[in-house]
Design an enzyme around this catalytic site. Structure first.
Site, short mmCIF file in Angstrom:
data_model
loop_
_atom_site.label_atom_id
_atom_site.label_comp_id
_atom_site.label_asym_id
_atom_site.label_seq_id
_atom_site.Cartn_x
_atom_site.Cartn_y
_atom_site.Cartn_z
N ILE A 151 -12.46 -10.89 -76.41
CA ILE A 151 -12.58 -11.84 -75.31
C ILE A 151 -11.58 -12.98 -75.47
O ILE A 151 -10.84 -13.31 -74.54
CB ILE A 151 -14.01 -12.40 -75.22
CG1 ILE A 151 -15.02 -11.27 -75.06
CG2 ILE A 151 -14.12 -13.39 -74.06
CD1 ILE A 151 -14.84 -10.43 -73.82
N TYR A 152 -11.56 -13.58 -76.65
CA TYR A 152 -10.64 -14.69 -76.90
C TYR A 152 -9.19 -14.25 -76.67
O TYR A 152 -8.42 -14.95 -75.99
CB TYR A 152 -10.81 -15.19 -78.33
CG TYR A 152 -9.76 -16.20 -78.75
CD1 TYR A 152 -9.84 -17.52 -78.33
CD2 TYR A 152 -8.69 -15.83 -79.57
CE1 TYR A 152 -8.89 -18.45 -78.72
CE2 TYR A 152 -7.72 -16.75 -79.95
CZ TYR A 152 -7.83 -18.06 -79.53
OH TYR A 152 -6.87 -18.97 -79.90
N GLY A 153 -8.81 -13.11 -77.23
CA GLY A 153 -7.45 -12.62 -77.07
C GLY A 153 -7.09 -12.35 -75.62
O GLY A 153 -5.94 -12.56 -75.20
N THR A 155 -8.20 -14.04 -73.04
CA THR A 155 -7.91 -15.32 -72.38
C THR A 155 -6.51 -15.80 -72.76
O THR A 155 -5.78 -16.34 -71.91
CB THR A 155 -8.94 -16.40 -72.76
OG1 THR A 155 -8.85 -16.73 -74.16
CG2 THR A 155 -10.35 -15.94 -72.44
N LYS A 156 -6.11 -15.60 -73.99
CA LYS A 156 -4.79 -16.07 -74.42
C LYS A 156 -3.67 -15.19 -73.85
O LYS A 156 -2.58 -15.67 -73.55
CB LYS A 156 -4.71 -16.11 -75.95
CG LYS A 156 -5.62 -17.16 -76.56
CD LYS A 156 -5.28 -18.57 -76.06
CE LYS A 156 -6.13 -19.63 -76.70
NZ LYS A 156 -5.76 -21.00 -76.26
#
Length: 265
Positions: A151-153, A155-156
């Site tokens: 998920i974090y990746g 967004t980035k």
């Protein structure tokens, strides 16, 4: 002397950048969701100096971003550099196991918050005649996969595309748009995630000791390059492939120092 606004700057690399800008004689606006935390950060950095002010701001609320811009320009006249650092990384779950509320927080903070800031700041910089906007990228922004960072990746990775698009749309407005990749920095968030996923952290510890750095090591490099930045759409990267390769090769000859013990890990 420049005026710099940094979102999410009450701790971690955001605070480190704010401290370094102040040390180099610039005016700084620090910001976080909690006013008390922002006040404490400003006091830590400036020790009462009128070159540092604190403004609470939840970047997912566009009205609060507008208030942050207004507070900065009211106090210092203009904003020369705006750094979108506010973000959240939760890296202990697979995509399917990530709680829905954590998904929502990461997507809204990392993506919507940055988009809100860019819209407000770009419009303000058009009116004042120019400026620099930087978006903080991270793991996944180049498309690489890391376990627990689905998920974090995402967004980035999305922010990388967004930043490319923004730089093209603003190329004729005297506004430079840049990307910052700070590398693997030991911050409060990294410590939190390590404690939450201890077994996996221990497996990665040796590798992390080779590639991770402290905030105070990286901040001067980033600040110098931010101040000298002169080509829109480009990336400022601390941990480039050459540096990574040299460190990994060096670790084969000499065991790296454990960088995490002093943080209670």
């Amino acid at each position: 002397m420049a005026t710099i606004v940094i979102t999410g700057s009450t701790k971690g690399i955001g605070k480190g950048l704010a401290q370094e800008f102040f040390n180099q004689g610039h005016q700084v606006v620090v910001s976080g969701r909690n006013q008390d935390d922002a006040n404490q950060c400003a006091n830590d950095i400036g020790k009462g100096s009128d070159k540092v002010i604190a403004v609470a701001c939840d970047t997912t609320d566009k009205a609060q971003v507008e208030q942050l811009w207004q507070a900065a320009t009211d106090r210092f006249g203009a904003v020369d550099i705006w750094i979108n650092n506010a973000g959240l990384a939760r890296t202990v779950w697979s995509i399917l196991d990530t709680p829905d509320d954590e998904v929502n927080t990461m997507v809204t903070t990392n993506m919507l918050g940055t988009i809100n800031c860019c819209k407000v700041v770009a419009n303000g910089m058009k009116q004042q005649g120019g400026g620099k906007i930087f978006n903080m990228l991270g793991g996944g922004s180049d498309g690489e996969y890391f376990p627990g960072m689905g998920i974090y990746g995402t967004t980035k990775r999305g922010l990388d595309y967004f930043t490319n698009a923004l730089s093209k749309e603003l190329k004729d407005d005297h506004i430079l748009v840049g990307k910052i990749r700070p590398g693997m920095i030991i911050t409060e968030g990294v410590i939190r995630e390590a404690k939450a996923d201890w077994d996996n952290f221990q497996k990665r510890r040796k590798f992390a000791n080779v590639l991770c750095d402290k905030v105070e090591t990286v901040a001067p490099f980033l600040v110098t390059n931010i101040l000298n930045f002169n080509k829109t759409g480009k990336k400022i990267a601390w941990l480039n492939p050459r540096k990574m390769t040299l460190r990994l090769l060096g670790s084969l000859l000499k065991k790296p120092k454990d960088k995490f013990a002093e943080f209670g890990l």
